[in-house]
Motif scaffolding. Structure first.
Motif, PDB file in Angstrom:
ATOM      1  N   ILE A   1       0.860  -1.188   0.000  1.00 41.18           N
ATOM      2  CA  ILE A   1       0.000   0.000   0.000  1.00 41.18           C
ATOM      3  C   ILE A   1       0.894   1.234   0.000  1.00 41.18           C
ATOM      4  CG2 ILE A   1      -1.774   1.283   1.239  1.00 41.18           C
ATOM      5  CD1 ILE A   1      -2.827  -1.284   2.367  1.00 41.18           C
ATOM      6  N   PHE A   2       0.597   2.157  -0.922  1.00 40.12           N
ATOM      7  CA  PHE A   2       1.343   3.406  -1.046  1.00 40.12           C
ATOM      8  C   PHE A   2       0.413   4.576  -0.795  1.00 40.12           C
ATOM      9  CE2 PHE A   2       3.439   0.276  -3.684  1.00 40.12           C
ATOM     10  CZ  PHE A   2       4.793   0.484  -3.454  1.00 40.12           C
ATOM     11  N   ASP A   3       0.928   5.577  -0.137  1.00 35.24           N
ATOM     12  CA  ASP A   3       0.183   6.804   0.106  1.00 35.24           C
ATOM     13  C   ASP A   3       0.551   7.848  -0.942  1.00 35.24           C
ATOM     14  OD1 ASP A   3      -1.494   8.621   1.221  1.00 35.24           O
ATOM     15  OD2 ASP A   3      -0.269   9.013   3.007  1.00 35.24           O
ATOM     16  N   HIS A   4      -0.313   8.836  -1.102  1.00 32.56           N
ATOM     17  CA  HIS A   4      -0.033   9.945  -2.014  1.00 32.56           C
ATOM     18  C   HIS A   4       0.183  11.203  -1.186  1.00 32.56           C
ATOM     19  CE1 HIS A   4      -0.938   8.248  -6.095  1.00 32.56           C
ATOM     20  NE2 HIS A   4      -1.482   7.301  -5.310  1.00 32.56           N
ATOM     21  N   GLU A   5       1.144  11.960  -1.635  1.00 38.30           N
ATOM     22  CA  GLU A   5       1.509  13.169  -0.898  1.00 38.30           C
ATOM     23  C   GLU A   5       0.672  14.377  -1.304  1.00 38.30           C
ATOM     24  OE1 GLU A   5       5.639  13.560  -1.682  1.00 38.30           O
ATOM     25  OE2 GLU A   5       6.235  11.959  -0.305  1.00 38.30           O
ATOM     26  N   THR A   6      -0.068  14.267  -2.370  1.00 32.71           N
ATOM     27  CA  THR A   6      -0.888  15.387  -2.843  1.00 32.71           C
ATOM     28  C   THR A   6      -2.322  14.908  -3.058  1.00 32.71           C
ATOM     29  OG1 THR A   6      -0.298  14.914  -5.145  1.00 32.71           O
ATOM     30  CG2 THR A   6       1.065  16.508  -3.959  1.00 32.71           C
ATOM     31  N   THR A   7      -3.188  15.882  -3.198  1.00 32.37           N
ATOM     32  CA  THR A   7      -4.594  15.587  -3.480  1.00 32.37           C
ATOM     33  C   THR A   7      -4.779  15.396  -4.976  1.00 32.37           C
ATOM     34  OG1 THR A   7      -5.285  16.891  -1.567  1.00 32.37           O
ATOM     35  CG2 THR A   7      -6.938  16.435  -3.246  1.00 32.37           C
ATOM     36  N   LEU A   8      -5.556  14.389  -5.337  1.00 29.94           N
ATOM     37  CA  LEU A   8      -5.820  14.095  -6.735  1.00 29.94           C
ATOM     38  C   LEU A   8      -7.246  14.469  -7.093  1.00 29.94           C
ATOM     39  CD1 LEU A   8      -4.132  10.579  -7.109  1.00 29.94           C
ATOM     40  CD2 LEU A   8      -3.145  12.837  -7.534  1.00 29.94           C
ATOM     41  N   ASP A   9      -7.410  14.893  -8.308  1.00 32.88           N
ATOM     42  CA  ASP A   9      -8.738  15.217  -8.807  1.00 32.88           C
ATOM     43  C   ASP A   9      -9.439  13.925  -9.201  1.00 32.88           C
ATOM     44  OD1 ASP A   9     -11.005  16.266  -9.843  1.00 32.88           O
ATOM     45  OD2 ASP A   9     -10.047  17.339 -11.513  1.00 32.88           O
ATOM     46  N   PRO A  10     -10.567  13.579  -8.584  1.00 31.51           N
ATOM     47  CA  PRO A  10     -11.207  12.293  -8.897  1.00 31.51           C
ATOM     48  C   PRO A  10     -11.765  12.234 -10.317  1.00 31.51           C
ATOM     49  CG  PRO A  10     -12.579  13.586  -7.419  1.00 31.51           C
ATOM     50  CD  PRO A  10     -11.271  14.310  -7.523  1.00 31.51           C
ATOM     51  N   GLU A  11     -12.006  13.388 -10.938  1.00 30.67           N
ATOM     52  CA  GLU A  11     -12.552  13.390 -12.287  1.00 30.67           C
ATOM     53  C   GLU A  11     -11.481  13.403 -13.361  1.00 30.67           C
ATOM     54  OE1 GLU A  11     -15.267  16.590 -12.616  1.00 30.67           O
ATOM     55  OE2 GLU A  11     -16.641  15.836 -11.061  1.00 30.67           O
TER      56      GLU A  11
END
Length: 360
Positions: A101-111
């Motif tokens: 499992i990897f985390d993301h350091e930024t917010t991603l746009d779900p669209e």
């Protein structure tokens, strides 16, 4: 009508369940991808190791990458409902089949399906967990933003033929700074808020499992839940109402049976009316005494045809008196005729028998 109702309930339950996906599926939506080219976006979902989960062991020599993206403002929590993966003696260092499992350091746009940075293609973020072995109902990890990346790989010769794979449930949540949830959210009671859609299924989206309490689900106006008559007031009312209906039906059936039994005893049976009438009419009838009939005389055999006997005419009734009998008294003459003369006695006997037979 009942069939349509059952179908509607089944459809509503299916619509309320999270969407199921597979790391290694047979269709284009569930193909195994080796790069961050595949995303699952939504509030929650189910994730299986392979499409034949529960029927066959998982496939070996696989290297699949999948990204989970939640709506903006939410985090992602991954829970292992069933986990059965081949492991070594040292389970902390999974050297064979492993789920990372990897985390993301930024917010991603779900669209947006394009990665935020070019280096996200090869490095989605820091690794926050790797899992193998056997366990059930265990929270694996959660994201710091709205995205997580899962990497599932199995060795060509390291998989056990008895290993079943895994079944994961992932859901979105957020931590409220004020402690209150907004409209359209469900309050977990520990400062967490989840979408109301996630609270109305049969999987725990809250870390403390508050969304599985039936009374809490009913208070949130969940429509697609299973009512438990022992833990909910409405369910108890339905149970009592159903019991009252069943008792009423049983009483009605007993009443009808008793009524039919009484009518059966009072109404004469078809075909037995004449017998009953004859019995009732003959109870007051006094039969007459039987009449006396004398016994029939024995049948005498007819005279033999070969007999040469011919009845002779009695001449002594018509012949004149012999002079020698003229002075004999009448009584003496009769005595001589009926007892002294053998021929006459025989003739008289035959005539007497014949007359008696005719009279009878």
């Amino acid at each position: 009508m009942r069939i349509l109702l059952i179908l509607a309930v089944i459809c509503s339950v299916l619509l309320a369940e999270p969407i199921a996906s597979f790391f290694d599926g047979s269709d284009s939506r569930n193909e195994c991808k080796t790069r961050l080219d595949r995303r699952l976006t939504g509030f929650s979902g189910l994730l299986y190791s392979h499409s034949r989960y529960g029927q066959e062991p998982y496939n070996s020599s696989k290297n699949c990458v999948l990204m989970l993206v939640a709506p903006l403002g939410y985090n992602i929590r991954v829970r292992a409902l069933q986990f059965d993966v081949t492991s070594t003696e040292n389970t902390r260092a999974c050297e064979k089949d492993t789920l990372h499992i990897f985390d993301h350091e930024t917010t991603l746009d779900p669209e947006s399906y394009a990665p935020a940075r070019i280096d996200d293609i090869t490095s989605p973020g820091p690794i926050i967990g790797q899992f193998c072995g056997h366990f059930v109902n265990r929270i694996l990890n959660m994201s710091s933003h709205n995205a997580l990346t899962l990497w599932w790989h199995s060795n060509p010769n390291g998989s056990s033929p008895e290993a079943k794979g895994f079944k994961l449930h992932w859901g979105s949540f957020r931590v409220s700074k004020t402690g209150n949830c907004v409209t359209g959210e469900f309050s977990c009671g520990n400062g967490e808020c989840i979408p109301i859609e996630s609270a109305c299924d049969r999987f725990a989206d809250c870390s403390n499992g508050e969304d599985l309490i039936r009374s809490r689900q009913m208070a949130a106006n969940c429509q697609n839940i299973e009512l438990d008559p022992l833990t909910s007031v409405s369910g108890l009312f339905v149970l009592l109402f159903s019991a009252a209906i069943m008792l009423s039906l049983c009483g009605l059936i007993l009443f009808i049976c008793c009524l039919c039994k009484c009518l059966k005893n009072t109404i004469p049976i078809k075909g037995a009316t004449s017998h009953i009438t004859t019995t009732t009419t003959t109870t007051d009838y006094k039969p007459e005494p039987p009449q006396f009939y004398p016994p029939s005389p024995p049948k005498m055999p007819p005279p033999s045809a070969a007999s040469s006997y011919t009845p002779r005419k009695l001449h002594h009734f018509d012949a004149p008196l012999v002079p020698s009998e003229a002075n004999v008294p009448l009584s003496m003459r009769n005595q001589n005729h009926y007892s002294g003369n053998s021929d006459m006695n025989g003739d008289y006997t035959y005539v007497r028998n014949d007359v008696q037979r005719n009279l009878l």
